[in-house]
Design a protein around this motif. Structure first.
Motif: not given
Length: 189
Positions: A1-22
């Motif tokens: 099994m390899a590394f896998e991003i299973t989900d991303t959630k945007i937590v802020h969107e403005g001048w920059g965009r910030f996400m949390i990746a699972t």
């Protein structure tokens, strides 16, 4: 099994965009990582081979000031790609906006990940010769972007001394100066 991003959630969107990746690790363990979603960018070290100078910009950078107290950072011209814009078109637009500079030939150095542990930014670095006649506007950035850019021409020998002493702390600037030193050492003699 390899590394896998299973989900991303945007937590802020403005001048920059910030996400949390699972992320699922190879052993099945689940972790979360923050990602600053910055997108693609370009930067260019513009240099005049006849006068042996480089055109740089200096501006206030809040993160740098927060950590070091420095009120300005000396950098090469840089900026983010706009929708449907080529990297070359972006370099030319930013050179005009920030430096008042019309560029001709572009010499691609590298596509680099400046902060791969936290940011999606991938920056294309370029070298570009110019002549004094190519300084066709004042530069300084767009008024609506409130960048407060000061345009600075520095002798290439002085720029090399800043690199050698560790005083040029912007990484994209450091990398392009070193690339120019390798490709055109006679300009620094």
């Amino acid at each position: 099994m390899a590394f896998e991003i299973t989900d991303t959630k945007i937590v802020h969107e403005g001048w920059g965009r910030f996400m949390i990746a699972t992320i699922r690790l190879p052993d099945g363990q689940i972790i979360r990582r923050e990602i600053e979603d910055h997108g693609a960018a370009v930067a260019v070290l513009a240099y005049d081979p006849e006068r042996r100078v480089a055109l740089m910009v200096s501006q206030f950078r809040p993160p740098v000031h927060l950590v070091s107290g420095d009120t300005a950072l000396l950098e090469i011209i840089a900026g983010g790609l706009e929708d449907d814009e080529t990297r070359e078109a972006c370099v030319r637009r930013e050179a005009m906006e920030e430096g008042g500079l019309r560029l001709g030939a572009l010499d691609h150095v590298v596509d680099a990940w400046p902060m791969p542990g936290i940011s999606t930014e991938r920056i294309a670095l370029y070298l570009a010769p110019y002549a004094q006649a190519d300084r066709v506007a004042a530069g300084g950035g767009l008024a609506e972007e409130n960048e407060g850019i000061t345009v600075v021409e520095l002798p290439l020998a002085q720029l090399a001394a800043l690199v050698d002493s560790g005083a040029l702390s912007d990484l994209k600037s450091y990398a392009t100066v070193q690339a120019l030193r390798l490709r055109r050492p006679e300009l620094f003699a």
